[in-house]
Design a protein around this motif. Structure first.
Motif, PDB file in Angstrom:
ATOM      1  N   THR A   1     -10.031   0.248   3.122  1.00 41.25           N
ATOM      2  CA  THR A   1      -9.760   1.173   2.017  1.00 41.25           C
ATOM      3  C   THR A   1     -10.113   2.597   2.399  1.00 41.25           C
ATOM      4  O   THR A   1      -9.346   3.533   2.139  1.00 41.25           O
ATOM      5  CB  THR A   1     -10.554   0.761   0.766  1.00 41.25           C
ATOM      6  OG1 THR A   1     -10.083  -0.508   0.300  1.00 41.25           O
ATOM      7  CG2 THR A   1     -10.403   1.790  -0.347  1.00 41.25           C
TER       8      THR A   1
ATOM      9  N   ASP B   1      -2.917   0.480  -3.891  1.00 46.11           N
ATOM     10  CA  ASP B   1      -2.970  -0.650  -2.980  1.00 46.11           C
ATOM     11  C   ASP B   1      -3.106  -1.944  -3.772  1.00 46.11           C
ATOM     12  O   ASP B   1      -3.959  -2.050  -4.655  1.00 46.11           O
ATOM     13  CB  ASP B   1      -4.156  -0.484  -2.026  1.00 46.11           C
ATOM     14  CG  ASP B   1      -4.140  -1.495  -0.895  1.00 46.11           C
ATOM     15  OD1 ASP B   1      -3.253  -2.370  -0.873  1.00 46.11           O
ATOM     16  OD2 ASP B   1      -5.023  -1.416  -0.020  1.00 46.11           O
TER      17      ASP B   1
ATOM     18  N   GLY C   1      -5.988  -4.284  -1.136  1.00 43.74           N
ATOM     19  CA  GLY C   1      -7.314  -3.826  -0.713  1.00 43.74           C
ATOM     20  C   GLY C   1      -8.430  -4.566  -1.427  1.00 43.74           C
ATOM     21  O   GLY C   1      -8.265  -5.069  -2.534  1.00 43.74           O
TER      22      GLY C   1
ATOM     23  N   THR D   1       0.833  -1.196   0.000  1.00 47.62           N
ATOM     24  CA  THR D   1       0.000   0.000   0.000  1.00 47.62           C
ATOM     25  C   THR D   1       0.868   1.247   0.000  1.00 47.62           C
ATOM     26  O   THR D   1       1.877   1.311   0.707  1.00 47.62           O
ATOM     27  CB  THR D   1      -0.916   0.035   1.242  1.00 47.62           C
ATOM     28  OG1 THR D   1      -1.658  -1.174   1.302  1.00 47.62           O
ATOM     29  CG2 THR D   1      -1.862   1.222   1.185  1.00 47.62           C
TER      30      THR D   1
END
Length: 252
Positions: free
Chosen positions: A242, A228, A231, A38
């Motif tokens: 998220t 990401d 996610g 991320t």
């Protein structure tokens, strides 16, 4: 069967979207390669004393622009309506929960009328906000939002008054998310590509933009880019994760 994403072996391409040109520009201007799963780029405007701006007033969550896709074995992006509808339902719930937990006073969510065409002023405002977000990614440096001349000058202009009149809010939160998930066939292709070619052929990725705009002045006071590879917006837990990443750094 679509599998949940795992961290990528290498950088992934951005998914194809209805705003293909804009999101391709986002890819090029952000200039990011994920070092982990991320990555976020949070930027906050500063006041005259150089301190970060804080939210003073109410916030309206503008209808999120969200699309979800499946990545086939050949790498093609296939829209998944059921996933998209789930994400459009779960993300606003999660976003409201996070903002309320931070003590941010909220107005009722703003939904664009279904019959709002390209000439609709409020629809034009959402597209303008997206264009400004792309510019921020192009020119912003450091923690403050600055234009190419080195001054804080990001604004949507006086047209935001229409949204304030329609919602009664002092700020508008705009969010854009494109999310894709790798199929079993694509996951196998990624492994083969790594073993034979020494690199990743690309899989799923979640890409989000969020901006908070002061409806009294038109200024963008906070902005975030989210990339990401793990996610998942297809269930409440994933939507909450998220939302937490995308709304990071909003100050009350």
């Amino acid at each position: 069967m679509l599998s949940q994403r795992t961290c990528a072996i290498g950088p992934n391409p951005l998914p194809r979207t209805a705003f293909r040109g804009a999101w391709l520009a986002l890819s090029l201007l952000a200039g990011l390669a994920l070092s982990g799963c991320t990555s976020t780029q949070v930027r906050t405007a500063t006041d005259a004393s150089g301190k970060p701006e804080h939210i003073v007033g109410t916030v309206v969550l503008v209808e999120p622009d969200i699309e979800l896709y499946a990545v086939g074995a050949g790498g093609m992006q296939e829209p998944r309506e059921a996933w998209t509808l789930t994400a459009r339902r779960e993300f606003p719930i999660a976003a409201r929960d996070i903002l309320q937990a931070q003590g941010v006073p909220l107005k009722g969510d703003f939904m664009l009328p279904k019959d709002a065409g390209p000439e609709n002023k409020l629809r034009q405002l959402t597209l303008l906000n997206q264009a400004v977000s792309i510019s921020i990614l192009s020119y912003a440096r450091g923690d403050a939002l600055r234009n190419k001349h080195g001054k804080f000058d990001w604004t949507l202009g006086p047209g935001v008054a229409a949204l304030r009149e329609a919602t009664g809010a002092d700020y508008a939160l705009f969010t854009y998310i494109r999310d894709s998930y790798t199929s079993g066939g694509r996951a196998a292709m990624r492994i083969i590509g790594f073993l034979l070619l020494g690199g990743d052929v690309g899989g799923g990725m979640q890409i989000g933009l969020a901006s908070l705009v002061d409806l009294r002045t038109g200024q963008v006071v906070w902005h975030n880019l989210l990339l990401d590879q793990t996610g998942d917006l297809r269930d409440p837990k994933g939507a909450h994760e998220t939302a937490g990443d995308l709304l990071r750094g909003i100050r009350r």
